[in-house]
Motif scaffolding. Structure first.
Motif, PDB file in Angstrom:
ATOM      1  N   ASN A  21      14.973  53.150  68.007  1.00  0.00           N
ATOM      2  CA  ASN A  21      13.755  52.510  67.485  1.00  0.00           C
ATOM      3  C   ASN A  21      13.196  53.296  66.301  1.00  0.00           C
ATOM      4  N   LYS A  22      13.138  54.608  66.430  1.00  0.00           N
ATOM      5  CA  LYS A  22      12.628  55.449  65.336  1.00  0.00           C
ATOM      6  C   LYS A  22      13.542  55.361  64.119  1.00  0.00           C
ATOM      7  N   ASN A  23      14.849  55.355  64.376  1.00  0.00           N
ATOM      8  CA  ASN A  23      15.804  55.215  63.269  1.00  0.00           C
ATOM      9  C   ASN A  23      15.567  53.904  62.525  1.00  0.00           C
ATOM     10  N   MET A  24      15.379  52.820  63.274  1.00  0.00           N
ATOM     11  CA  MET A  24      15.187  51.520  62.641  1.00  0.00           C
ATOM     12  C   MET A  24      13.934  51.495  61.767  1.00  0.00           C
ATOM     13  N   GLN A  25      12.886  52.127  62.248  1.00  0.00           N
ATOM     14  CA  GLN A  25      11.655  52.153  61.462  1.00  0.00           C
ATOM     15  C   GLN A  25      11.828  52.993  60.193  1.00  0.00           C
ATOM     16  N   ARG A  26      12.601  54.065  60.288  1.00  0.00           N
ATOM     17  CA  ARG A  26      12.868  54.896  59.108  1.00  0.00           C
ATOM     18  C   ARG A  26      13.730  54.145  58.096  1.00  0.00           C
ATOM     19  N   TRP A  27      14.788  53.491  58.593  1.00  0.00           N
ATOM     20  CA  TRP A  27      15.658  52.723  57.693  1.00  0.00           C
ATOM     21  C   TRP A  27      14.897  51.582  57.038  1.00  0.00           C
ATOM     22  N   ALA A  28      13.994  50.967  57.783  1.00  0.00           N
ATOM     23  CA  ALA A  28      13.201  49.863  57.232  1.00  0.00           C
ATOM     24  C   ALA A  28      12.357  50.350  56.052  1.00  0.00           C
ATOM     25  N   GLN A  29      11.733  51.505  56.204  1.00  0.00           N
ATOM     26  CA  GLN A  29      10.925  52.050  55.115  1.00  0.00           C
ATOM     27  C   GLN A  29      11.779  52.292  53.882  1.00  0.00           C
ATOM     28  N   GLU A  30      12.982  52.807  54.096  1.00  0.00           N
ATOM     29  CA  GLU A  30      13.886  53.049  52.970  1.00  0.00           C
ATOM     30  C   GLU A  30      14.333  51.738  52.327  1.00  0.00           C
ATOM     31  N   ALA A  31      14.384  50.681  53.133  1.00  0.00           N
ATOM     32  CA  ALA A  31      14.813  49.370  52.636  1.00  0.00           C
ATOM     33  C   ALA A  31      13.664  48.569  52.027  1.00  0.00           C
ATOM     34  N   GLY A  32      12.454  49.099  52.109  1.00  0.00           N
ATOM     35  CA  GLY A  32      11.294  48.387  51.588  1.00  0.00           C
ATOM     36  C   GLY A  32      10.835  47.256  52.485  1.00  0.00           C
ATOM     37  N   ILE A  33      11.149  47.384  53.781  1.00  0.00           N
ATOM     38  CA  ILE A  33      10.743  46.387  54.773  1.00  0.00           C
ATOM     39  C   ILE A  33       9.695  47.015  55.691  1.00  0.00           C
ATOM     40  N   SER A  34       8.642  46.282  55.999  1.00  0.00           N
ATOM     41  CA  SER A  34       7.620  46.826  56.895  1.00  0.00           C
ATOM     42  C   SER A  34       8.240  47.156  58.251  1.00  0.00           C
ATOM     43  N   PRO A  35       8.028  48.402  58.750  1.00  0.00           N
ATOM     44  CA  PRO A  35       8.602  48.785  60.037  1.00  0.00           C
ATOM     45  C   PRO A  35       7.938  48.114  61.240  1.00  0.00           C
ATOM     46  N   TYR A  36       6.812  47.451  61.011  1.00  0.00           N
ATOM     47  CA  TYR A  36       6.099  46.822  62.123  1.00  0.00           C
ATOM     48  C   TYR A  36       7.018  45.820  62.826  1.00  0.00           C
ATOM     49  N   GLY A  37       7.127  45.959  64.144  1.00  0.00           N
ATOM     50  CA  GLY A  37       7.895  44.998  64.925  1.00  0.00           C
ATOM     51  C   GLY A  37       9.387  45.228  64.936  1.00  0.00           C
ATOM     52  N   LEU A  38       9.851  46.323  64.337  1.00  0.00           N
ATOM     53  CA  LEU A  38      11.283  46.625  64.351  1.00  0.00           C
ATOM     54  C   LEU A  38      11.607  47.519  65.538  1.00  0.00           C
ATOM     55  N   SER A  39      12.578  47.092  66.338  1.00  0.00           N
ATOM     56  CA  SER A  39      13.000  47.851  67.512  1.00  0.00           C
ATOM     57  C   SER A  39      14.393  47.396  67.901  1.00  0.00           C
ATOM     58  N   VAL A  40      14.873  47.872  69.044  1.00  0.00           N
ATOM     59  CA  VAL A  40      16.181  47.448  69.534  1.00  0.00           C
ATOM     60  C   VAL A  40      16.245  45.937  69.754  1.00  0.00           C
ATOM     61  N   LYS A  41      15.079  45.304  69.889  1.00  0.00           N
ATOM     62  CA  LYS A  41      15.070  43.860  70.131  1.00  0.00           C
ATOM     63  C   LYS A  41      15.328  43.050  68.862  1.00  0.00           C
ATOM     64  N   THR A  42      15.149  43.673  67.706  1.00  0.00           N
ATOM     65  CA  THR A  42      15.258  42.940  66.446  1.00  0.00           C
ATOM     66  C   THR A  42      16.636  42.315  66.249  1.00  0.00           C
ATOM     67  N   SER A  43      17.692  43.070  66.509  1.00  0.00           N
ATOM     68  CA  SER A  43      19.039  42.545  66.280  1.00  0.00           C
ATOM     69  C   SER A  43      19.329  41.364  67.202  1.00  0.00           C
ATOM     70  N   ARG A  44      18.971  41.490  68.454  1.00  0.00           N
ATOM     71  CA  ARG A  44      19.216  40.417  69.436  1.00  0.00           C
ATOM     72  C   ARG A  44      18.445  39.149  69.080  1.00  0.00           C
ATOM     73  N   LYS A  45      17.184  39.304  68.712  1.00  0.00           N
ATOM     74  CA  LYS A  45      16.370  38.137  68.383  1.00  0.00           C
ATOM     75  C   LYS A  45      16.793  37.535  67.037  1.00  0.00           C
ATOM     76  N   THR A  46      17.280  38.375  66.140  1.00  0.00           N
ATOM     77  CA  THR A  46      17.722  37.879  64.834  1.00  0.00           C
ATOM     78  C   THR A  46      18.939  36.973  64.982  1.00  0.00           C
ATOM     79  N   ILE A  47      19.957  37.400  65.736  1.00  0.00           N
ATOM     80  CA  ILE A  47      21.164  36.574  65.855  1.00  0.00           C
ATOM     81  C   ILE A  47      20.865  35.273  66.576  1.00  0.00           C
ATOM     82  N   GLU A  48      19.952  35.308  67.511  1.00  0.00           N
ATOM     83  CA  GLU A  48      19.601  34.061  68.195  1.00  0.00           C
ATOM     84  C   GLU A  48      18.878  33.112  67.252  1.00  0.00           C
ATOM     85  N   SER A  49      17.958  33.653  66.476  1.00  0.00           N
ATOM     86  CA  SER A  49      17.226  32.834  65.508  1.00  0.00           C
ATOM     87  C   SER A  49      18.184  32.230  64.491  1.00  0.00           C
ATOM     88  N   TRP A  50      19.112  33.046  63.993  1.00  0.00           N
ATOM     89  CA  TRP A  50      20.090  32.568  63.025  1.00  0.00           C
ATOM     90  C   TRP A  50      20.938  31.446  63.626  1.00  0.00           C
TER      91      TRP A  50
END
Length: 201
Positions: A122-151
């Motif tokens: 979770n901490k890694n994802m928030q750090r990578w998000a900042q580097e990517a210019g994406i708000s870290p709010y709401g980023l966690s291990v759940k993001t990948s799972r919910k993203t593929i389902e949404s897609w």
């Protein structure tokens, strides 16, 4: 709180991409985010989580159980002990289809060091998000799972197929993922990515 939001706030330009405070990626954000992950083993973990839609705990157990992957059929079969989730709808499930070269990704995964703890990821994802210019709010291990389902839902995959692959019921899917307002260009990119992975045709 399991997924601390710290001092982060929702991205006002992406309010339509949050599901229960979990941030969903567009396909372009996925590419930008992945490019900010320095370690190849971490990139592999991120892709495995996203492509399979596995829960983080399931991915950790897969690391210890190579026999759950059937290389000949290129499928992952998660038995009951893989999930250990009280609310799960299926006692076991099979994850397919998977990309044609997925076996190489899993070999790299198994030959690398054990994945980090969920809290560390979770901490890694928030750090990578900042580097990517994406708000870290709401980023966690759940993001990948919910993203593929949404897609999968927005790309027009049959809802029952998506739910069986993900391991939960259609009502949950309908409530949480069908109302995301992806643009026409974003939907086109999502469909192209899912086709490249062999998840849709």
């Amino acid at each position: 709180m399991k997924y601390p939001k710290l001092q982060y706030t929702k991205d006002p330009e992406a309010l339509h991409l949050y599901v229960r405070d979990i941030r969903i990626f567009t396909q372009k954000e996925y590419e930008i985010f992945k490019n900010c992950i320095k370690m190849e083993s971490h990139k592999a973990i991120f892709d495995i989580l996203l492509i399979t839609g596995m829960r983080y705990a399931e991915m950790l157990r897969l690391y210890d159980h190579r026999e759950w992957y059937n290389e000949k059929r290129n499928i992952i079969h998660l038995p009951e002990e893989a999930q250990k989730k009280h609310k799960r709808r299926q006692l076991e499930r099979t994850i397919h289809p998977l990309p044609s070269m997925f076996n190489y990704m899993l070999k790299d995964f198994w030959e690398s060091r054990r994945p980090p703890l969920e809290s560390t990821w979770n901490k890694n994802m928030q750090r990578w998000a900042q580097e990517a210019g994406i708000s870290p709010y709401g980023l966690s291990v759940k993001t990948s799972r919910k993203t593929i389902e949404s897609w999968s839902i927005v790309a027009g995959l049959v809802e029952s197929t998506v739910c069986l692959r993900q391991g939960h019921d259609s009502l949950t899917s309908m409530r949480h993922y069908q109302g995301l307002a992806f643009s026409d260009d974003e939907i086109r990119d999502i469909k192209k990515q899912l086709t490249a992975w062999g998840i849709s045709k």
